[in-house]
Design a protein around this motif. Structure first.
Motif, PDB file in Angstrom:
ATOM      1  N   UNK A   1      10.065   7.063   2.786  1.00  0.00           N
ATOM      2  CA  UNK A   1      10.889   7.549   1.674  1.00  0.00           C
ATOM      3  C   UNK A   1      11.002   6.467   0.602  1.00  0.00           C
ATOM      4  N   UNK A   2      11.152   6.870  -0.644  1.00  0.00           N
ATOM      5  CA  UNK A   2      11.272   5.905  -1.731  1.00  0.00           C
ATOM      6  C   UNK A   2      12.385   4.904  -1.480  1.00  0.00           C
TER       7      UNK A   2
ATOM      8  N   UNK B   1       7.076   6.165  -1.045  1.00  0.00           N
ATOM      9  CA  UNK B   1       6.359   4.908  -1.233  1.00  0.00           C
ATOM     10  C   UNK B   1       5.234   4.827  -0.211  1.00  0.00           C
ATOM     11  N   UNK B   2       4.055   4.461  -0.668  1.00  0.00           N
ATOM     12  CA  UNK B   2       2.909   4.296   0.220  1.00  0.00           C
ATOM     13  C   UNK B   2       2.685   2.800   0.449  1.00  0.00           C
TER      14      UNK B   2
ATOM     15  N   UNK C   1      -2.649   9.917   7.378  1.00  0.00           N
ATOM     16  CA  UNK C   1      -1.750   8.784   7.234  1.00  0.00           C
ATOM     17  C   UNK C   1      -0.669   8.808   8.290  1.00  0.00           C
ATOM     18  N   UNK C   2       0.353   7.998   8.071  1.00  0.00           N
ATOM     19  CA  UNK C   2       1.536   8.009   8.925  1.00  0.00           C
ATOM     20  C   UNK C   2       2.712   8.350   8.022  1.00  0.00           C
ATOM     21  N   UNK C   3       3.316   9.503   8.235  1.00  0.00           N
ATOM     22  CA  UNK C   3       4.448   9.954   7.423  1.00  0.00           C
ATOM     23  C   UNK C   3       5.719   9.685   8.218  1.00  0.00           C
ATOM     24  N   UNK C   4       6.524   8.745   7.748  1.00  0.00           N
ATOM     25  CA  UNK C   4       7.781   8.383   8.424  1.00  0.00           C
ATOM     26  C   UNK C   4       8.866   9.317   7.891  1.00  0.00           C
TER      27      UNK C   4
ATOM     28  N   UNK D   1      17.475  13.455  -1.048  1.00  0.00           N
ATOM     29  CA  UNK D   1      16.708  12.216  -1.172  1.00  0.00           C
ATOM     30  C   UNK D   1      16.814  11.400   0.114  1.00  0.00           C
ATOM     31  N   UNK D   2      15.829  10.543   0.351  1.00  0.00           N
ATOM     32  CA  UNK D   2      15.918   9.598   1.457  1.00  0.00           C
ATOM     33  C   UNK D   2      15.221  10.034   2.732  1.00  0.00           C
TER      34      UNK D   2
END
Length: 523
Positions: free
Chosen positions: A58-59, A490-491, A7-10, A478-479
């Motif tokens: 991130x959520x 979040x995906x 995937x792409x993980x930001x 977080x974040x």
């Protein structure tokens, strides 16, 4: 351990780096990196998920909304599509029989008369034409104007003040006092309903103003208890940071005496700032303006507090160690808020206070500089441009419009910007909200509206993720999608970071995770 690869993980760190894969263990991010190296960490029994090129962000955090109000209004007549008074009345008439059978008021929400060919507010007489037997109550989209018919007006005791049935600002809260309050179990059901909807939009935390403005302290405490009980029972799927609306010293003192304080938490539910509503809204012409409205020069809007009242409340909260967030839309109200913060911080300096201005719309350059100097954050709603771009110049003139909605200027001065929706004023769809921040235009529009106000996409993602964490004092966990951080993420079904901005309006949430646990999956 759970492993997500391909995937792409930001990561959302300062370097702009990305990864292909992520490992999550015990609710925290254990590692990020290339797919091959993360897959080598897998053991028998681990869950392994192929992202198939999807993007992990991130959520999402919505830093200002009204969660319970959103849930309650799902049962109201939806007036947002009405294009005329006649159409609005037709929608209400269609719901009359159900209201009569239920014995409850007929309620509607979401109309914006500024979009009508004849932009005239409905009145008591218009609603009386539907019924003079059952109460009818409708909210303008901004929620700073409520229109009622005769039975509802009589119950409120406001007939002499509002003979036309048009209630503004605090008059609306007097009306709400006449309506039955939901029970704790009903509040819990509303919270869970709203949480499911929020999770489906990729939201992992809401910062919400739910306490009634003038209702009894007992009812406000019931709301706080409902949230805390859901959390202790393990039923609250998302994080909730409560912006506590306590607009009198009596209410604030009772709150503090009961032991409530910013940061008090049961896990997913946390007490946030003192929240105050300083003025009205631009669409309702009740935002407090220094020089009056260009199209109504004698109207300067409504300040809900005197200078002394606001100072007393903010000072008491600040001295008690609370964070403070004040709704301010008009430039006169923003000036009042900044004067108050300046006086309080001069008397009692407190580093890392994280006080803020909610909305922070009609601003002058000096206001922005003062915010930066004092470390005041802004809770912004980029999606407001959808409606406000059509009325702002008419309301306040082009000169002031240029310096308003000043997200770019704020970011350049280092002001923390938390992104939100003010739902139910606007939907809490985060990705389309981001679109307005980076484009300053409606989808399909020929040209943007003051493009110099726009943020970059990286800045906008931060506003709805790590800056939301900053607003709740949780930016250390977080974040971001970095080792050691809590696995709230979040995906999304496409990489919006490399596609044209329009992709933000088309992208869909595939999955949402809190503490590494999936709380939503698209079916």
């Amino acid at each position: 351990m759970d492993i997500y690869f391909n995937g792409i993980i930001y990561l959302n760190d300062s370097s702009g780096a990305r990864a292909e894969a992520m490992a999550v263990k015990d609710g925290r991010i254990a590692a990020v990196g290339h797919s091959k190296e993360i897959l080598r960490m897998a053991s028998r029994g681990d869950r392994i998920m192929d992202l198939e090129g999807d993007l992990i962000l991130p959520g999402f955090v919505d830093t200002h909304m009204h969660f319970l109000e959103y849930a309650a209004e799902k049962s109201f007549a939806d007036l947002s599509s009405s294009s005329s008074l006649e159409e609005l009345l037709s929608i209400l008439k269609a719901g009359l029989d159900d209201a009569v059978r239920s014995g409850m008021p007929l309620r509607g929400t979401g109309f914006d008369h500024n979009t009508w060919a004849s932009p005239v507010l409905p009145t008591r007489g218009d609603l009386d034409g539907i019924s003079r037997e059952i109460p009818i109550i409708i909210n303008r989209s901004c929620h700073h104007i409520t229109v009622v018919n005769t039975p509802a007006l009589k119950a409120s005791g406001l007939e002499d003040q509002c003979p036309d049935g048009i209630l503004r600002e605090n008059q609306q809260y007097i009306l709400e006092e006449t309506l039955p309050a939901p029970s704790k179990d009903q509040i819990k059901a509303l919270v869970l309903d709203a949480a499911r909807d929020a999770a489906s939009r990729g939201i992992t935390q809401v910062q919400t103003d739910d306490l009634p403005v003038i209702s009894s302290e007992l009812y406000g405490r019931t709301i706080l208890e409902a949230y805390a009980e859901l959390d202790r029972e393990g039923q609250l799927p998302i994080r909730v940071y409560q912006q506590c609306n306590l607009p009198s010293m009596e209410r604030l003192n009772a709150f503090l005496t009961a032991g409530y304080m910013t940061g008090q938490s049961t896990g997913h539910f946390t007490i946030g700032p003192l929240k105050l509503i300083g003025d009205g809204a631009l669409g309702a012409r009740s935002a407090a303006m220094r020089d009056g409205y260009r199209d109504q020069p004698d109207n300067r809007g409504i300040l809900n507090f005197t200078d002394d009242e606001l100072l007393e409340l903010v000072s008491a909260a600040h001295h008690a160690g609370m964070q403070v967030a004040v709704h301010g839309i008009g430039d006169r109200c923003i000036e009042q808020i900044l004067d108050t913060y300046e006086a309080v911080l001069r008397e009692y300096p407190r580093p890392n206070h994280r006080h803020g201005i909610v909305h922070c719309q009609i601003t002058r350059p000096d206001d922005i500089r003062r915010m930066a100097d004092m470390g005041i954050m802004a809770y912004i709603q980029p999606v407001f441009l959808r409606a406000d771009q059509h009325i702002t110049e008419e309301r306040i003139g082009p000169e002031l419009t240029v310096t308003s909605y000043a997200w770019r200027a704020m970011a350049d001065l280092g002001i923390h910007l938390g992104g939100g929706s003010d739902c139910p004023v606007e939907p809490f769809d985060v990705l389309p909200n981001m679109y307005y921040a980076v484009t300053c235009r409606e989808p399909g529009a020929d040209r943007p509206w003051y493009p110099q106000k726009a943020l970059t996409l990286d800045e906008t993602i931060r506003a709805f993720t790590s800056e939301g964490a900053y607003a709740s004092f949780t930016e250390d966990r977080l974040g971001k999608l970095l080792p050691g951080f809590t696995a709230d993420f979040t995906v999304v079904d496409r990489d919006v970071t490399v596609l044209p901005p329009e992709s933000l309006c088309e992208a869909q949430t595939v999955m949402t995770f809190v503490d590494g646990k999936m709380i939503y999956e698209a079916r």
